[in-house]
Design an enzyme around this catalytic site. Sequence first.
Site, PDB file in Angstrom:
ATOM      1  N   GLY A   1     -14.693  -4.595  -3.408  1.00 40.76           N
ATOM      2  CA  GLY A   1     -15.587  -3.806  -4.252  1.00 40.76           C
ATOM      3  C   GLY A   1     -16.538  -4.624  -5.109  1.00 40.76           C
ATOM      4  O   GLY A   1     -17.604  -4.131  -5.479  1.00 40.76           O
TER       5      GLY A   1
ATOM      6  N   HIS B   1     -34.583  11.419  -2.127  1.00 39.32           N
ATOM      7  CA  HIS B   1     -35.623  10.972  -1.190  1.00 39.32           C
ATOM      8  C   HIS B   1     -36.337   9.684  -1.626  1.00 39.32           C
ATOM      9  O   HIS B   1     -36.585   9.461  -2.807  1.00 39.32           O
ATOM     10  CB  HIS B   1     -36.671  12.084  -0.991  1.00 39.32           C
ATOM     11  CG  HIS B   1     -37.425  12.406  -2.244  1.00 39.32           C
ATOM     12  ND1 HIS B   1     -38.566  11.752  -2.609  1.00 39.32           N
ATOM     13  CD2 HIS B   1     -37.167  13.303  -3.219  1.00 39.32           C
ATOM     14  CE1 HIS B   1     -38.994  12.234  -3.755  1.00 39.32           C
ATOM     15  NE2 HIS B   1     -38.153  13.172  -4.150  1.00 39.32           N
TER      16      HIS B   1
ATOM     17  N   HIS C   1     -23.675  -1.423  -5.380  1.00 37.38           N
ATOM     18  CA  HIS C   1     -22.618  -0.410  -5.368  1.00 37.38           C
ATOM     19  C   HIS C   1     -23.100   0.799  -6.170  1.00 37.38           C
ATOM     20  O   HIS C   1     -23.351   0.684  -7.374  1.00 37.38           O
ATOM     21  CB  HIS C   1     -21.346  -1.003  -5.998  1.00 37.38           C
ATOM     22  CG  HIS C   1     -20.196  -0.038  -6.082  1.00 37.38           C
ATOM     23  ND1 HIS C   1     -18.990  -0.383  -6.639  1.00 37.38           N
ATOM     24  CD2 HIS C   1     -20.052   1.253  -5.682  1.00 37.38           C
ATOM     25  CE1 HIS C   1     -18.163   0.651  -6.583  1.00 37.38           C
ATOM     26  NE2 HIS C   1     -18.791   1.658  -6.008  1.00 37.38           N
TER      27      HIS C   1
ATOM     28  N   ILE D   1     -19.928   4.975 -12.375  1.00 39.70           N
ATOM     29  CA  ILE D   1     -19.455   6.316 -12.005  1.00 39.70           C
ATOM     30  C   ILE D   1     -20.140   7.389 -12.870  1.00 39.70           C
ATOM     31  O   ILE D   1     -20.251   7.254 -14.087  1.00 39.70           O
ATOM     32  CB  ILE D   1     -17.911   6.358 -12.113  1.00 39.70           C
ATOM     33  CG1 ILE D   1     -17.343   7.653 -11.545  1.00 39.70           C
ATOM     34  CG2 ILE D   1     -17.420   6.121 -13.537  1.00 39.70           C
ATOM     35  CD1 ILE D   1     -15.833   7.556 -11.270  1.00 39.70           C
TER      36      ILE D   1
HETATM   37  C1  LIG Z   1     -13.673   4.085  -6.855  1.00 35.37           C
HETATM   38  C2  LIG Z   1     -13.984   3.211  -8.079  1.00 35.37           C
HETATM   39  O1  LIG Z   1     -13.131   2.910  -8.860  1.00 35.37           O
HETATM   40  S1  LIG Z   1     -15.597   2.707  -8.274  1.00 35.37           S
HETATM   41  C3  LIG Z   1     -15.690   1.931  -9.862  1.00 35.37           C
HETATM   42  C4  LIG Z   1     -16.481   2.751 -10.861  1.00 35.37           C
HETATM   43  N1  LIG Z   1     -16.423   2.077 -12.154  1.00 35.37           N
HETATM   44  C5  LIG Z   1     -17.407   2.148 -13.056  1.00 35.37           C
HETATM   45  O2  LIG Z   1     -18.372   2.846 -12.879  1.00 35.37           O
HETATM   46  C6  LIG Z   1     -17.206   1.290 -14.284  1.00 35.37           C
HETATM   47  C7  LIG Z   1     -18.505   1.075 -15.054  1.00 35.37           C
HETATM   48  N2  LIG Z   1     -18.211   0.207 -16.170  1.00 35.37           N
HETATM   49  C8  LIG Z   1     -18.423   0.533 -17.483  1.00 35.37           C
HETATM   50  O3  LIG Z   1     -18.899   1.625 -17.823  1.00 35.37           O
HETATM   51  C9  LIG Z   1     -18.038  -0.554 -18.489  1.00 35.37           C
HETATM   52  O4  LIG Z   1     -17.610   0.076 -19.671  1.00 35.37           O
HETATM   53  C10 LIG Z   1     -19.219  -1.563 -18.756  1.00 35.37           C
HETATM   54  C11 LIG Z   1     -19.316  -2.493 -17.535  1.00 35.37           C
HETATM   55  C12 LIG Z   1     -20.531  -0.853 -18.964  1.00 35.37           C
HETATM   56  C13 LIG Z   1     -18.949  -2.376 -20.004  1.00 35.37           C
HETATM   57  O5  LIG Z   1     -17.722  -3.009 -19.897  1.00 35.37           O
HETATM   58  P1  LIG Z   1     -17.399  -4.283 -20.867  1.00 35.37           P
HETATM   59  O6  LIG Z   1     -18.350  -5.385 -20.561  1.00 35.37           O
HETATM   60  O7  LIG Z   1     -15.936  -4.566 -20.701  1.00 35.37           O
HETATM   61  O8  LIG Z   1     -17.787  -3.765 -22.292  1.00 35.37           O
HETATM   62  P2  LIG Z   1     -16.860  -3.171 -23.457  1.00 35.37           P
HETATM   63  O9  LIG Z   1     -15.795  -2.260 -22.906  1.00 35.37           O
HETATM   64  O10 LIG Z   1     -16.449  -4.332 -24.300  1.00 35.37           O
HETATM   65  O11 LIG Z   1     -17.889  -2.249 -24.254  1.00 35.37           O
HETATM   66  C14 LIG Z   1     -18.922  -2.786 -25.056  1.00 35.37           C
HETATM   67  C15 LIG Z   1     -19.481  -1.634 -25.896  1.00 35.37           C
HETATM   68  O12 LIG Z   1     -20.147  -0.703 -25.019  1.00 35.37           O
HETATM   69  C16 LIG Z   1     -19.539   0.594 -25.105  1.00 35.37           C
HETATM   70  N3  LIG Z   1     -19.471   1.130 -23.743  1.00 35.37           N
HETATM   71  C17 LIG Z   1     -18.896   0.549 -22.659  1.00 35.37           C
HETATM   72  N4  LIG Z   1     -19.081   1.303 -21.572  1.00 35.37           N
HETATM   73  C18 LIG Z   1     -19.762   2.387 -21.970  1.00 35.37           C
HETATM   74  C19 LIG Z   1     -20.250   3.531 -21.283  1.00 35.37           C
HETATM   75  N5  LIG Z   1     -20.060   3.671 -19.968  1.00 35.37           N
HETATM   76  N6  LIG Z   1     -20.942   4.459 -21.983  1.00 35.37           N
HETATM   77  C20 LIG Z   1     -21.147   4.297 -23.328  1.00 35.37           C
HETATM   78  N7  LIG Z   1     -20.712   3.231 -24.031  1.00 35.37           N
HETATM   79  C21 LIG Z   1     -20.031   2.294 -23.362  1.00 35.37           C
HETATM   80  C22 LIG Z   1     -18.145   0.341 -25.684  1.00 35.37           C
HETATM   81  O13 LIG Z   1     -17.660   1.497 -26.342  1.00 35.37           O
HETATM   82  C23 LIG Z   1     -18.418  -0.806 -26.605  1.00 35.37           C
HETATM   83  O14 LIG Z   1     -19.035  -0.312 -27.779  1.00 35.37           O
HETATM   84  P3  LIG Z   1     -18.759  -0.989 -29.229  1.00 35.37           P
HETATM   85  O15 LIG Z   1     -19.281  -2.400 -29.125  1.00 35.37           O
HETATM   86  O16 LIG Z   1     -19.552  -0.119 -30.159  1.00 35.37           O
HETATM   87  O17 LIG Z   1     -17.285  -0.939 -29.428  1.00 35.37           O
END
Ligand SMILES: CC(=O)SCCNC(=O)CCNC(=O)[C@H](O)C(C)(C)COP(=O)(O)OP(=O)(O)OC[C@H]1O[C@@H](n2cnc3c(N)ncnc32)[C@H](O)[C@@H]1OP(=O)(O)O
Length: 204
Positions: A62, A126, A135, A156
């Site tokens: 992934g 489109h 991804h 996601i």
């Molecule tokens: C089948 C499958 O599993 S497919 C996989 C799908 N997975 C995903 O889509 C995961 C996407 N990842 C995220 O959303 C993650 O939270 C990331 C990559 C954006 C950030 O992760 P990290 O680098 O670990 O950041 P961290 O968790 O330390 O967050 C930093 C700050 O951003 C905020 N934050 C993190 N993600 C989000 C989000 N999605 N929306 C809003 N705020 C967010 C946190 O609350 C934190 O705020 P603070 O500084 O005020 O406390």
Amino acid sequence: MYLFGGNGHCKVVVDIIKKSNEYPIEGIFDDNPKFNAIFDIPVFKTKTLDFFIDKQLIISIGNNEIRKKISKKIPALYVKAIHPNAIVSYDVKINEGTVIMAGAILNASVYIGKHCIVNTGAVIDHDCSINDFVHISPNASLAGNVVVGEGTQIGIGASVIQGIKIGKWVTVGAGTVIIDDVPDFAVIVGNPGKIIKYNSIENE
Ligand SMILES: CC(=O)SCCNC(=O)CCNC(=O)[C@H](O)C(C)(C)COP(=O)(O)OP(=O)(O)OC[C@H]1O[C@@H](n2cnc3c(N)ncnc32)[C@H](O)[C@@H]1OP(=O)(O)O
């Protein structure tokens, strides 16, 4: 055919291939000693990369950066896999190494590069152009004419309005709403999306 990488993402890729009935899976390569078999498929350890030269292969990992690194190292006949319950418009171009999961919708004139993942229920409308190693996570939606740069992950449930350009190696957080262009390497979260930091990617 073979798969490379035996973690959770691999199981979903196995499901696509079994359901689409296009290739029999002869084995999965993963050097982690904890894997002996995944479902009924044997897991092998990598001996020589030359083995893959004339083999059909999908890298079932992934992480976009790792998928890129492995694709540069392993010379194989990369193939794509499309779940039979994905809806793919007739003039969509999908390149080798890419997997399209159940419930994904790819609308007219979409381009998808090499070694991409279009995950469960993602919508790509489109004229979108998705570059290599991207991804698009489950339930993310891209409106028309969106461009996504190499190696980017759209998280996601994220939404991107029409005509947006998202740079390379960007991370769009879960549930984020993108209403402006996004520069390379940005990590962007929230509604509307705000940049919180930048990714550092080795040898991109
Ligand atoms: C089948 C499958 O599993 S497919 C996989 C799908 N997975 C995903 O889509 C995961 C996407 N990842 C995220 O959303 C993650 O939270 C990331 C990559 C954006 C950030 O992760 P990290 O680098 O670990 O950041 P961290 O968790 O330390 O967050 C930093 C700050 O951003 C905020 N934050 C993190 N993600 C989000 C989000 N999605 N929306 C809003 N705020 C967010 C946190 O609350 C934190 O705020 P603070 O500084 O005020 O406390």
